[in-house]
Enzyme design. Structure first.
Site, mmCIF file in Angstrom:
data_model
loop_
_atom_site.group_PDB
_atom_site.id
_atom_site.type_symbol
_atom_site.label_atom_id
_atom_site.label_comp_id
_atom_site.label_asym_id
_atom_site.label_seq_id
_atom_site.Cartn_x
_atom_site.Cartn_y
_atom_site.Cartn_z
ATOM 1 N N ILE A 177 0.754 -0.947 0.000
ATOM 2 C CA ILE A 177 -0.088 -0.123 -0.320
ATOM 3 C C ILE A 177 0.880 1.069 0.331
ATOM 4 O O ILE A 177 0.422 2.274 -0.706
ATOM 5 C CB ILE A 177 -0.867 -0.300 1.465
ATOM 6 N N ASP A 178 1.774 0.754 0.927
ATOM 7 C CA ASP A 178 2.993 2.280 0.845
ATOM 8 C C ASP A 178 3.092 2.209 -0.533
ATOM 9 O O ASP A 178 3.487 3.362 -1.299
ATOM 10 C CB ASP A 178 4.095 2.044 1.564
#
Length: 414
Positions: A177-178
């Site tokens: 997700i980063d």
């Protein structure tokens, strides 16, 4: 000329998502100035081991930091001090983009949120990357990638299905997700720069920037893509399928006599080719397996047959036959295997970055995968040493004298 030559970015980000977005812009040719805390720097500099051994006297940087900070200059500046705030505003006046990932309200305490900086530079594109966004009931909460993988539903569709050994939700190995948020941020910033430079919504010749509000939780949910859309269409909660896909069948890994492989034979043509390569030409005529919907409905029965077949021979033998049949297939590689892959070697995905935090010896990094015909990405400067560019930036951009820089250093502003 580089694709983003003439664009200057102030990177106030830490750890991964925001620095990754800034690194992307730096790869594309922007002048990226990383603003860090004096004496400490980006938190990720200490996210090790492993650390890169360097010849200088400072602390060795962690591989984590090195992964998302190339093609930048490092300036140390304490924005909690009035003198530091003044310097930062002057740098904003000379920049096009500011990227930050502080919790909502933190920079506002110092007059460094979007509104006051837009007053200094109306053309500024100000990108805020936070866990939950600038508003909402969770806005003030802390969070990291694993939390967002859990909260967004990503973990619920990753891992082995119920009823088999090791079943349960599973975090994606990398900080997915980063990484996805960093890519969303890069896209958003480029769109905002185009909007600004096209003068959209403003008078002739005006250059008006805007504030970008990106939430890791939002990006995590958005990344569920066809999984989420399947639920919105059907109301059925997607089930975990381990290394299996969520489309046509088969699309997953199989254990061979010595090694795992992954193949996709999702169409009727591919499935027929697979069955010929497996010496099971009668399978496509079986009503349970004759069409894509039928194979999905009888997934378990088909996979049991294929599992037994693949166990009878080594992976290399199956791969040779499947490649000859034009069935997409690969060994399940380790990272060393992937780096040795002849296609990736041909594409030169491993390159050498020079100087910076790596010292004179350089540093192996992964090449940016974007390939331009007119503005190729050819510059790979190693991530900077902490504060290594402070004097040069303050001299070149702001015109500070050596005595002024020394005074700021003595006052622990830089």
């Amino acid at each position: 000329m580089k694709a983003l030559e003439g664009i200057r970015v102030l990177d106030l980000g830490r750890v991964l998502a925001a620095p990754l977005a800034a690194q992307m812009l730096g790869d594309l040719g922007a002048d990226v100035i990383k603003i860090e805390r004096p004496g400490v720097g980006d938190d990720s500099r200490a996210y090790g081991p492993p650390f890169l051994e360097t010849p200088d006297d400072g602390p060795d940087p962690a591989a984590f930091y090195l992964s998302c900070n190339r093609n930048k200059r490092s300036v140390t500046l304490d924005h909690s001090k009035p003198e530091g705030q003044k310097l930062l505003r002057r740098l904003v006046a000379e920049s096009d983009v500011l990227i930050e990932n502080f919790r909502p309200g933190v920079l506002a305490k110092y007059g460094l949120d979007y509104a006051p900086l837009a007053a200094v530079n109306p053309g500024l594109v100000y990108c805020s990357i936070t866990g939950f966004g600038q508003d909402g009931p969770y806005a003030g909460r802390p969070g990291y990638d694993g939390v967002f993988q859990a909260m967004s539903g990503m973990m619920s569709v990753s891992g082995l299905p119920d009823g088999v050994p090791g079943a349960g939700p599973m975090k994606v190995g990398v900080s997915m997700i980063d990484i996805l948020t960093g890519l969303y941020a890069g896209n958003a910033i480029l769109a905002a720069l185009h909007h600004r430079d096209a003068g959209a919504g403003a008078g002739a010749g005006a250059r008006v920037g805007q504030h970008i509000d990106l939430s890791l939780l939002d990006c995590g949910l958005a990344s569920l893509s066809h999984y989420a859309q399947s639920y919105l269409v059907s109301g059925q909660v997607p089930q975990r399928r381990g290394n299996g896909g969520y489309g046509g069948i088969p699309s997953q890994s199989f254990r061979c006599a010595d090694h795992d492989i992954f193949l996709v034979a999702a169409t009727d043509r591919q499935f027929a080719a697979l069955c010929r390569a497996l010496h099971r030409p009668g399978l496509p005529a079986d009503p349970r397996f004759a069409t894509v919907p039928a194979r999905i409905a009888h997934r378990g029965e088909l996979l049991a047959i294929l599992d037994a077949v693949f166990l009878t021979r080594p992976a290399a033998a199956w791969i040779a036959d499947l490649e000859a049949a034009d069935v997409p297939v690969s060994p399940v590689n380790t990272l060393p295997d992937a780096l040795a892959n002849p296609q990736l070697a041909h594409r030169a995905m491993r390159v050498r970055a020079g100087a910076g935090a790596a010292g004179d010896g350089g540093l192996d990094v992964l090449r940016n995968p974007i390939r331009f015909s007119a503005t190729p990405i050819e510059s790979y400067a190693a991530p900077p040493a902490l504060g290594g560019d402070t004097a040069d930036v303050l001299t070149d951009l702001l015109g500070l004298s050596p005595s002024e820089i020394a005074g700021l250093h003595d006052a622990k502003v830089i």
